[in-house]
Scaffold this active site. Structure first.
Site, PDB file in Angstrom:
ATOM      1  N   GLY A   1       2.248  16.120 -12.378  1.00 54.91           N
ATOM      2  CA  GLY A   1       1.673  15.400 -13.526  1.00 54.91           C
ATOM      3  C   GLY A   1       0.680  16.238 -14.305  1.00 54.91           C
TER       4      GLY A   1
ATOM      5  CE  LYS B   1      -7.126   8.917 -23.958  1.00 57.16           C
ATOM      6  NZ  LYS B   1      -7.184  10.373 -23.937  1.00 57.16           N
TER       7      LYS B   1
ATOM      8  CB  ALA C   1       4.551  24.845 -17.845  1.00 54.40           C
TER       9      ALA C   1
ATOM     10  N   GLY D   1     -16.378  16.660 -29.449  1.00 53.77           N
ATOM     11  CA  GLY D   1     -14.953  16.790 -29.740  1.00 53.77           C
ATOM     12  C   GLY D   1     -14.203  15.637 -29.095  1.00 53.77           C
TER      13      GLY D   1
ATOM     14  CB  ILE E   1     -13.224  15.719 -23.608  1.00 53.64           C
ATOM     15  CG1 ILE E   1     -11.767  16.130 -23.429  1.00 53.64           C
ATOM     16  CG2 ILE E   1     -13.844  15.271 -22.284  1.00 53.64           C
ATOM     17  CD1 ILE E   1     -11.539  17.288 -22.476  1.00 53.64           C
TER      18      ILE E   1
ATOM     19  CB  ALA F   1     -16.631  17.628 -23.311  1.00 48.02           C
TER      20      ALA F   1
ATOM     21  CB  ALA G   1       0.270  15.431 -23.155  1.00 50.87           C
TER      22      ALA G   1
ATOM     23  CG  HIS H   1       3.075 -10.581 -43.064  1.00 51.28           C
ATOM     24  ND1 HIS H   1       1.874  -9.994 -43.404  1.00 51.28           N
ATOM     25  CD2 HIS H   1       2.855 -11.913 -43.014  1.00 51.28           C
ATOM     26  CE1 HIS H   1       0.971 -10.939 -43.571  1.00 51.28           C
ATOM     27  NE2 HIS H   1       1.531 -12.122 -43.330  1.00 51.28           N
TER      28      HIS H   1
HETATM   29  P1  FAD Z   1      -1.269  21.124 -17.518  1.00 49.96           P
HETATM   30  O1  FAD Z   1      -1.158  19.665 -17.731  1.00 49.96           O
HETATM   31  O2  FAD Z   1      -2.624  21.716 -17.392  1.00 49.96           O
HETATM   32  O3  FAD Z   1      -0.397  21.453 -16.233  1.00 49.96           O
HETATM   33  C1  FAD Z   1      -0.376  22.718 -15.670  1.00 49.96           C
HETATM   34  C2  FAD Z   1       0.020  22.568 -14.222  1.00 49.96           C
HETATM   35  O4  FAD Z   1       0.335  23.844 -13.694  1.00 49.96           O
HETATM   36  C3  FAD Z   1      -1.108  22.025 -13.336  1.00 49.96           C
HETATM   37  O5  FAD Z   1      -0.634  20.890 -12.630  1.00 49.96           O
HETATM   38  C4  FAD Z   1      -1.438  23.176 -12.380  1.00 49.96           C
HETATM   39  O6  FAD Z   1      -1.793  22.735 -11.088  1.00 49.96           O
HETATM   40  C5  FAD Z   1      -0.115  23.932 -12.356  1.00 49.96           C
HETATM   41  N1  FAD Z   1      -0.243  25.358 -12.049  1.00 49.96           N
HETATM   42  C6  FAD Z   1      -0.999  26.276 -12.710  1.00 49.96           C
HETATM   43  N2  FAD Z   1      -0.825  27.496 -12.169  1.00 49.96           N
HETATM   44  C7  FAD Z   1       0.053  27.356 -11.152  1.00 49.96           C
HETATM   45  C8  FAD Z   1       0.622  28.265 -10.202  1.00 49.96           C
HETATM   46  N3  FAD Z   1       0.333  29.570 -10.223  1.00 49.96           N
HETATM   47  N4  FAD Z   1       1.470  27.777  -9.282  1.00 49.96           N
HETATM   48  C9  FAD Z   1       1.778  26.437  -9.240  1.00 49.96           C
HETATM   49  N5  FAD Z   1       1.271  25.545 -10.114  1.00 49.96           N
HETATM   50  C10 FAD Z   1       0.424  26.002 -11.058  1.00 49.96           C
HETATM   51  N6  FAD Z   1      -3.550  15.308 -24.574  1.00 49.96           N
HETATM   52  C11 FAD Z   1      -2.923  14.371 -25.311  1.00 49.96           C
HETATM   53  O7  FAD Z   1      -1.898  14.660 -25.935  1.00 49.96           O
HETATM   54  N7  FAD Z   1      -3.389  13.079 -25.380  1.00 49.96           N
HETATM   55  C12 FAD Z   1      -4.510  12.704 -24.719  1.00 49.96           C
HETATM   56  O8  FAD Z   1      -4.905  11.540 -24.799  1.00 49.96           O
HETATM   57  C13 FAD Z   1      -5.191  13.676 -23.942  1.00 49.96           C
HETATM   58  N8  FAD Z   1      -6.299  13.334 -23.261  1.00 49.96           N
HETATM   59  C14 FAD Z   1      -6.905  14.271 -22.474  1.00 49.96           C
HETATM   60  C15 FAD Z   1      -8.047  13.894 -21.775  1.00 49.96           C
HETATM   61  C16 FAD Z   1      -8.701  14.806 -20.975  1.00 49.96           C
HETATM   62  C17 FAD Z   1      -9.941  14.377 -20.213  1.00 49.96           C
HETATM   63  C18 FAD Z   1      -8.192  16.133 -20.851  1.00 49.96           C
HETATM   64  C19 FAD Z   1      -8.870  17.121 -19.952  1.00 49.96           C
HETATM   65  C20 FAD Z   1      -7.065  16.517 -21.542  1.00 49.96           C
HETATM   66  C21 FAD Z   1      -6.414  15.601 -22.382  1.00 49.96           C
HETATM   67  N9  FAD Z   1      -5.286  15.937 -23.122  1.00 49.96           N
HETATM   68  C22 FAD Z   1      -4.665  14.997 -23.892  1.00 49.96           C
HETATM   69  C23 FAD Z   1      -4.732  17.306 -23.090  1.00 49.96           C
HETATM   70  C24 FAD Z   1      -3.529  17.375 -22.131  1.00 49.96           C
HETATM   71  O9  FAD Z   1      -3.936  16.984 -20.849  1.00 49.96           O
HETATM   72  C25 FAD Z   1      -2.957  18.785 -22.101  1.00 49.96           C
HETATM   73  O10 FAD Z   1      -2.657  19.207 -23.417  1.00 49.96           O
HETATM   74  C26 FAD Z   1      -1.693  18.833 -21.268  1.00 49.96           C
HETATM   75  O11 FAD Z   1      -1.933  18.409 -19.948  1.00 49.96           O
HETATM   76  C27 FAD Z   1      -1.115  20.251 -21.237  1.00 49.96           C
HETATM   77  O12 FAD Z   1       0.043  20.259 -20.477  1.00 49.96           O
HETATM   78  P2  FAD Z   1       0.570  21.589 -19.742  1.00 49.96           P
HETATM   79  O13 FAD Z   1       1.826  21.190 -19.029  1.00 49.96           O
HETATM   80  O14 FAD Z   1       0.601  22.701 -20.694  1.00 49.96           O
HETATM   81  O15 FAD Z   1      -0.553  21.953 -18.675  1.00 49.96           O
HETATM   82  P1  NAD Z   2     -12.875  20.098 -28.462  1.00 55.32           P
HETATM   83  O1  NAD Z   2     -12.530  21.432 -28.976  1.00 55.32           O
HETATM   84  O2  NAD Z   2     -12.193  18.903 -28.980  1.00 55.32           O
HETATM   85  O3  NAD Z   2     -14.439  19.845 -28.701  1.00 55.32           O
HETATM   86  C1  NAD Z   2     -15.422  20.712 -28.230  1.00 55.32           C
HETATM   87  C2  NAD Z   2     -16.696  20.484 -29.052  1.00 55.32           C
HETATM   88  O4  NAD Z   2     -17.772  21.158 -28.403  1.00 55.32           O
HETATM   89  C3  NAD Z   2     -16.600  21.045 -30.472  1.00 55.32           C
HETATM   90  O5  NAD Z   2     -16.967  20.031 -31.378  1.00 55.32           O
HETATM   91  C4  NAD Z   2     -17.597  22.206 -30.458  1.00 55.32           C
HETATM   92  O6  NAD Z   2     -18.222  22.411 -31.714  1.00 55.32           O
HETATM   93  C5  NAD Z   2     -18.597  21.764 -29.402  1.00 55.32           C
HETATM   94  N1  NAD Z   2     -19.351  22.833 -28.738  1.00 55.32           N
HETATM   95  C6  NAD Z   2     -18.873  24.018 -28.277  1.00 55.32           C
HETATM   96  N2  NAD Z   2     -19.870  24.725 -27.677  1.00 55.32           N
HETATM   97  C7  NAD Z   2     -20.996  23.954 -27.747  1.00 55.32           C
HETATM   98  C8  NAD Z   2     -22.344  24.118 -27.295  1.00 55.32           C
HETATM   99  N3  NAD Z   2     -22.727  25.200 -26.640  1.00 55.32           N
HETATM  100  N4  NAD Z   2     -23.225  23.119 -27.533  1.00 55.32           N
HETATM  101  C9  NAD Z   2     -22.833  21.998 -28.210  1.00 55.32           C
HETATM  102  N5  NAD Z   2     -21.567  21.807 -28.657  1.00 55.32           N
HETATM  103  C10 NAD Z   2     -20.664  22.756 -28.430  1.00 55.32           C
HETATM  104  O7  NAD Z   2     -12.764  20.221 -26.863  1.00 55.32           O
HETATM  105  P2  NAD Z   2     -12.758  19.100 -25.725  1.00 55.32           P
HETATM  106  O8  NAD Z   2     -13.351  17.845 -26.218  1.00 55.32           O
HETATM  107  O9  NAD Z   2     -13.357  19.767 -24.527  1.00 55.32           O
HETATM  108  O10 NAD Z   2     -11.211  18.880 -25.456  1.00 55.32           O
HETATM  109  C11 NAD Z   2     -10.377  19.983 -25.083  1.00 55.32           C
HETATM  110  C12 NAD Z   2      -8.993  19.791 -25.593  1.00 55.32           C
HETATM  111  O11 NAD Z   2      -8.334  18.779 -24.843  1.00 55.32           O
HETATM  112  C13 NAD Z   2      -8.920  19.309 -27.039  1.00 55.32           C
HETATM  113  O12 NAD Z   2      -8.948  20.361 -27.968  1.00 55.32           O
HETATM  114  C14 NAD Z   2      -7.620  18.590 -27.089  1.00 55.32           C
HETATM  115  O13 NAD Z   2      -6.622  19.518 -27.406  1.00 55.32           O
HETATM  116  C15 NAD Z   2      -7.426  18.082 -25.665  1.00 55.32           C
HETATM  117  N6  NAD Z   2      -7.717  16.628 -25.627  1.00 55.32           N
HETATM  118  C16 NAD Z   2      -6.960  15.796 -26.386  1.00 55.32           C
HETATM  119  C17 NAD Z   2      -7.200  14.431 -26.364  1.00 55.32           C
HETATM  120  C18 NAD Z   2      -6.345  13.521 -27.191  1.00 55.32           C
HETATM  121  O14 NAD Z   2      -5.301  13.954 -27.651  1.00 55.32           O
HETATM  122  N7  NAD Z   2      -6.726  12.264 -27.387  1.00 55.32           N
HETATM  123  C19 NAD Z   2      -8.215  13.921 -25.582  1.00 55.32           C
HETATM  124  C20 NAD Z   2      -8.979  14.790 -24.831  1.00 55.32           C
HETATM  125  C21 NAD Z   2      -8.714  16.146 -24.857  1.00 55.32           C
END
Ligand code: FAD
Ligand code: NAD
Length: 477
Positions: free
Chosen positions: A41, A53, A148, A188, A190, A275, A325, A451
């Site tokens: 996942g 979420k 990935a 940002g 998060i 974050a 994602a 609607h």
């Molecule tokens: P990842 O999801 O990071 O998966 C990589 C996987 O690779 C991991 O499970 C890791 O364990 C595995 N891995 C790495 N290296 C190795 C290795 N050498 N051998 C075996 N396994 C390995 N995005 C959205 O679109 N909508 C959202 O609402 C959203 N909310 C988020 C909220 C938070 C708090 C965070 C942190 C992120 C959020 N994101 C959201 C961003 C989203 O999670 C990522 O963009 C997405 O997970 C990226 O997918 P990925 O498959 O590239 O990598």
């Molecule tokens: P982000 O890039 O969205 O925000 C980071 C923020 O931190 C920016 O506004 C930046 O100006 C600020 N910042 C950086 N250094 C700082 C400092 N020293 N002091 C104060 N502020 C500082 O990054 P994030 O919120 O960590 O999220 C990471 C990534 O995860 C996002 O870019 C997004 O791609 C993904 N994400 C997506 C969703 C979603 O799709 N709903 C939700 C969560 C995360």
């Protein structure tokens, strides 16, 4: 002892990029192995999109019931105090995650993908060794490798995550107790999604952001309703300020930050959520032995997600922005199909993004300012949710929300659609579809929207751009 195995497709990482890539490769009849060192996942499902979420949903439910027990709303009130048990909330959230992670395992099995548990370490571009718990190591050689590996939280070097006071998003999703005072560094995605959720759950939240606006990735018109919500709900925001570190003041822990004027100020913080972005996971698994080119911190890929090494592909957060994602998933499916011989290319223009703040922001394509900066002459139509019967009936419509459609003036092709408002996230499908299909304003306006739904606002915004909306006064021409 080491076992060996050859396969056609090796996918490293079981996140939203890797597992769909493996499923699609399996569906296409290719002998596929997926290696995952942690739980199936990835970031999204285990410690990102889904748990955040779930927590946001629980926080919103709690805030609603708290309102009902205090003043009542819509003629509904409840007697007694609304209570939140953090332990039970986290357990419920973990249950959602467990269900979905188990589901990924079943889907892989159904697609005849072999799931290998353990961390892959590469010795060359097509060979890795997976050290497995309780089993001999497995050396895998593949014809095609799909990387990935995802991303990890960026740390501030002077304020490293300690799991105690200074926490990452992953810690913030599993706190045993509600912090009375939460400081958030970074306004940002998060920082604001989780900061707002904690404010709804009763924490006193202070946000410190280096840029001069919250959500710097969005324009001011879109982020303003979020800023207004935070102000109205007691969230303190310090813009143009940089976090400096955590200090102890008597019995209190504080986050210190430097203002634009160079002054040092502080905010009380039982926990400090840092974050400030995420960095691609490029270290510790032998990427340097694969001879792939880099693009700054990311693995460099072309429009087919091919790296500079033949038959090594890379997708998702590992290859750059947007770190979303659904982008990772789309790239994963595409690469599997390319390996199977399909002609595909990745188009970044249709990737919608949603920020699950209060209210929610959703967007796809160019904003009016971005389009003008690219030399486009645009026409823009806006429709406020305050004029939407559905928004008002759902208890929304008063948050300053709207839908905004941006089209090329010359041919009315829609190049961007954005919205802010309660429940606006659910509009993302129509927005992305319109841009993907190169819809014109007339296509959206001519689509009969149900609607009463929020989607009517999209139709009306297109009508507004054409100069003749029905449910708001037409602009003077
Ligand atoms: P990842 O999801 O990071 O998966 C990589 C996987 O690779 C991991 O499970 C890791 O364990 C595995 N891995 C790495 N290296 C190795 C290795 N050498 N051998 C075996 N396994 C390995 N995005 C959205 O679109 N909508 C959202 O609402 C959203 N909310 C988020 C909220 C938070 C708090 C965070 C942190 C992120 C959020 N994101 C959201 C961003 C989203 O999670 C990522 O963009 C997405 O997970 C990226 O997918 P990925 O498959 O590239 O990598
Ligand atoms: P982000 O890039 O969205 O925000 C980071 C923020 O931190 C920016 O506004 C930046 O100006 C600020 N910042 C950086 N250094 C700082 C400092 N020293 N002091 C104060 N502020 C500082 O990054 P994030 O919120 O960590 O999220 C990471 C990534 O995860 C996002 O870019 C997004 O791609 C993904 N994400 C997506 C969703 C979603 O799709 N709903 C939700 C969560 C995360």
């Amino acid at each position: 002892m080491t076992e060996t195995r050859n396969c056609t497709v090796l996918v490293v990482g079981g996140g939203p990029g890797g597992y769909p890539a493996a499923i699609r490769a399996g569906q296409l009849g290719m002998d596929t192995i997926l290696v995952e060192g942690d739980r199936l996942g990835g970031t999204c499902l285990i410690r990102g999109c889904i748990p955040s979420k779930a927590m946001i949903q629980a926080a919103t439910r709690y805030e609603e019931t708290r309102k009902l027990s205090e003043d009542g709303e819509m003629g509904i009130s409840i007697s007694g105090e609304s209570k939140l048990d953090m332990g039970e909330l986290v357990a419920w959230k973990d249950g959602v995650v467990d269900k979905l992670s188990g589901g990924v395992g079943s889907l892989l099995k159904a697609a005849k993908v072999e799931h290998v548990e353990g961390w892959a370490e590469f010795e060359d571009a097509k060979t890795c060794t997976v050290r497995r718990q309780g089993k001999p190591a497995l050396k895998i050689t593949a014809e095609h490798v799909i990387l990935a590996n995802g991303s990890v939280e960026a740390e501030l070097p002077f304020m490293k995550f300690d799991g105690g006071t200074v926490i990452s998003s992953r810690d913030a999703l599993s706190l045993a107790q509600m912090p009375e005072h939460l400081a958030v560094v970074g306004a940002g995605y998060i920082g604001l999604e989780l900061g707002i959720a904690y404010a709804k759950m009763g924490a006193k939240v202070t946000v410190v952001e280096a840029a001069d606006s919250i959500l710097p990735a969005y324009d001011g018109e879109l982020s303003r309703p979020v800023a207004q919500w935070m102000k109205a709900h007691g969230v303190t925001v310090h813009l143009s300020c940089k976090a400096k570190g955590v200090v102890q003041k008597g019995n209190e822990t504080h986050l210190e930050f430097e203002t634009k004027e160079g002054e040092i100020e502080s905010a009380r913080a039982d926990k400090v959520l840092v974050a400030v972005g995420r960095r691609p996971n490029t270290q510790g698994w032998g990427l340097e032995n694969m001879a792939v080119d880099m693009d700054g911190p990311f693995v460099k890929v072309d429009a087919r997600c091919a790296t500079s090494m033949r038959n090594v592909w890379a997708i998702g957060d590992l290859v750059g922005e947007p770190m979303l994602a659904h982008k990772a998933t789309a790239q994963g499916e595409m690469v599997a199909e390319i390996i199977a011989g399909h002609r595909r290319e990745f188009d970044h223009r249709h990737i919608a993004a949603v920020c699950f703040t209060e209210p929610e922001i959703v967007g796809v394509g160019l904003t009016p300012d971005e389009a003008r900066a690219q030399g486009e002459e645009v026409i823009v139509g806006k429709f406020p949710f305050a004029a939407s019967g559905r928004a008002l009936a759902m208890g929304g419509g008063t948050d300053g929300g709207f839908v905004r459609v941006t089209a090329r003036a010359s041919d009315h092709v829609v190049i961007g659609i954005h919205a802010v408002g309660a429940h606006a996230a659910e509009l993302s499908g129509e927005f992305a579809h319109a841009i993907e299909m190169c819809a014109r304003l007339e296509d959206i306006a001519g689509t009969i929207h149900v609607h009463p739904t929020l989607t009517e606002a999209t139709g009306e915004a297109a009508l507004a751009a054409l100069g003749h909306p029905i449910h708001i006064p037409a602009p003077r021409r």
